[in-house]
Scaffold this motif. Structure first.
Motif, PDB file in Angstrom:
ATOM      1  N   PHE A  88     -41.220  39.335 -85.816  1.00  0.00           N
ATOM      2  CA  PHE A  88     -42.005  40.452 -86.340  1.00  0.00           C
ATOM      3  C   PHE A  88     -43.370  40.419 -85.653  1.00  0.00           C
ATOM      4  O   PHE A  88     -43.886  39.341 -85.370  1.00  0.00           O
ATOM      5  N   THR A 111     -38.171  43.265 -85.153  1.00  0.00           N
ATOM      6  CA  THR A 111     -38.499  44.440 -85.955  1.00  0.00           C
ATOM      7  C   THR A 111     -39.762  45.088 -85.411  1.00  0.00           C
ATOM      8  O   THR A 111     -40.820  44.460 -85.346  1.00  0.00           O
ATOM      9  N   THR A 113     -42.808  47.511 -85.865  1.00  0.00           N
ATOM     10  CA  THR A 113     -43.580  48.012 -87.001  1.00  0.00           C
ATOM     11  C   THR A 113     -44.732  48.908 -86.546  1.00  0.00           C
ATOM     12  O   THR A 113     -45.751  49.021 -87.220  1.00  0.00           O
ATOM     13  N   ASP A 145     -39.103  50.148 -88.568  1.00  0.00           N
ATOM     14  CA  ASP A 145     -39.327  50.255 -90.010  1.00  0.00           C
ATOM     15  C   ASP A 145     -39.476  51.694 -90.510  1.00  0.00           C
ATOM     16  O   ASP A 145     -39.859  51.910 -91.655  1.00  0.00           O
ATOM     17  N   ILE A 172     -41.041  48.349 -94.093  1.00  0.00           N
ATOM     18  CA  ILE A 172     -40.768  46.993 -93.622  1.00  0.00           C
ATOM     19  C   ILE A 172     -40.042  46.176 -94.682  1.00  0.00           C
ATOM     20  O   ILE A 172     -39.167  45.385 -94.373  1.00  0.00           O
ATOM     21  N   SER A 173     -40.377  46.387 -95.971  1.00  0.00           N
ATOM     22  CA  SER A 173     -39.727  45.583 -97.012  1.00  0.00           C
ATOM     23  C   SER A 173     -39.691  46.259 -98.371  1.00  0.00           C
ATOM     24  O   SER A 173     -39.380  45.623 -99.373  1.00  0.00           O
TER      25      SER A 173
END
Length: 376
Positions: A88, A111, A113, A145, A172-173
């Motif tokens: 990340f 990932t 972002t 994301d 992202i989460s």
């Protein structure tokens, strides 16, 4: 049990976004986390069965330090023989994906972002874009994301569309909706602390004070408003571009500095404003939405996923202070519309961006990916 490694440049990325992912992964895999650990308690949020490693990754470019990190990562990867390495942030992504490729790790994930080159021009844009393309090339698969960010990096030929994926509806989460929720007590306490009555309308900015966050346009737009009621603009975050002179001697613009109780400020405010020039997704928007706080944001990739225009907030043309002021004026003058957006903002987070939705999508992705790409 397969060995999975998560790599970030700094522990703050893990603590802010990845704890829930790592906790769930650790129930199914042997999970390791590597980042720069200057403090032994930096990753205290992780469960005891997660193994942590101190790997120095400098945040600023440095050929000598970056080569040292690359060599350290390569030796570490060869020794540990991980089944999957997932990075990340841009610097950690480039170095760890290069080292993972050299170490012949079978599953290499990154990932995306956001792209620092998206608003740059000339050589800087070409160079930084090439580094992102190199990172993507070194991976076996990657994530973005937000869906609009994926469309952007595919259109820019940074990633192969068949190689890039988005979890659920993006972010992202997701959002911990038990942590981020409206609190009438927090609203009352903060308004009492700052001496602001309930009839004051509060616009809120949360983020780093940088030019590419749209701070100059935000200040200019606020000064254009026709106030039908008392209003203030609160700015929360660290000043990274020396922008404080823009807010000095402005009684209705309050720079509150960095705060750890950000969810309380979401309850304290009436509208979040994020006029960024670039964002990967804009997690601050859905965190605010979980606290019944609608947003006004730039209509750019990433933020156009976080805000549902005319449902959970409003989108405006990027770098356009008049368009931004128009959106701010509209919500200032429309209490019934604002109340509708507040309710719908929380509802949308619960349905689309709640943390369990993203965690489940993340685990499903991992199970499918490791099974598909593992050696026979």
């Amino acid at each position: 049990m397969k060995k999975v490694l998560i790599v970030t440049a700094v522990p703050e990325t893990v603590n802010a976004f990845l704890t829930a992912y790592i906790s769930e992964l650790s129930k199914h895999y042997e999970v390791h986390v590597a980042c720069t650990l200057n403090d032994q308690h930096a990753l205290k949020s992780l469960s005891g069965n997660v193994v942590t490693h101190n790997i120095n990754i400098a945040r600023q470019p440095s050929i000598f330090e970056d080569l040292k990190s690359l060599f350290q990562l390569y030796r570490f990867f060869k020794h540990q023989n991980f089944d999957s390495i997932h990075s990340f942030t841009p610097k950690a992504g480039l170095l760890s994906q290069a080292a993972a490729w050299l170490a012949r790790c079978p599953n290499r994930l990154h990932t995306f972002t956001g792209q620092v080159w998206a608003t740059k021009k000339g050589i800087a844009r070409l160079g930084l874009k090439w580094l992102d393309k190199l990172t993507a090339t070194l991976t076996t698969i990657c994530l973005a994301d937000s869906h609009s960010q994926k469309d952007f990096i595919v259109a820019e030929k940074v990633v192969n569309p068949t190689k890039c994926h988005v979890l659920a509806s993006g972010s992202i989460s997701g959002v911990n909706i038990d942590k981020f929720k409206y609190s009438a007590n927090a609203r009352e306490q903060l308004r009492t602390e700052y001496g602001i009555s309930e009839d004051n309308f509060i616009f809120l900015f949360v983020g780093r004070l940088k030019y590419d966050k749209g701070i100059p346009e935000l200040i200019a737009a606020f000064e254009k408003l026709n106030f039908s009621q008392p209003a203030k603009l609160f700015i929360i975050g660290k000043d990274e571009d020396n922008l404080l002179p823009l807010v000095s001697n402005k009684s209705d613009v309050i720079f509150a500095g960095f705060k750890t109780n950000v969810p309380d400020f979401y309850s304290f405010a009436d509208v979040l404003v994020l006029p960024s020039h670039r964002e990967g997704f804009g997690n601050v928007i859905i965190e605010a939405a979980a606290c019944n706080l609608p947003a006004i944001a730039s209509n750019i990739y990433g933020l156009s996923d976080a805000v549902s225009h005319e449902y959970s907030g409003l989108l405006h043309q990027v770098k356009n202070e008049n368009a931004l002021a128009s959106c701010m004026q509209r919500l200032l003058d429309s209490p019934e519309l604002l109340a509708t957006y507040k309710k719908q903002a929380r509802q949308r987070v619960e349905e689309v961006f709640a943390e369990p939705i993203l965690v489940n999508a993340f685990l499903t992705f991992y199970k499918a990916h490791l099974k598909e790409h593992s050696p026979k």
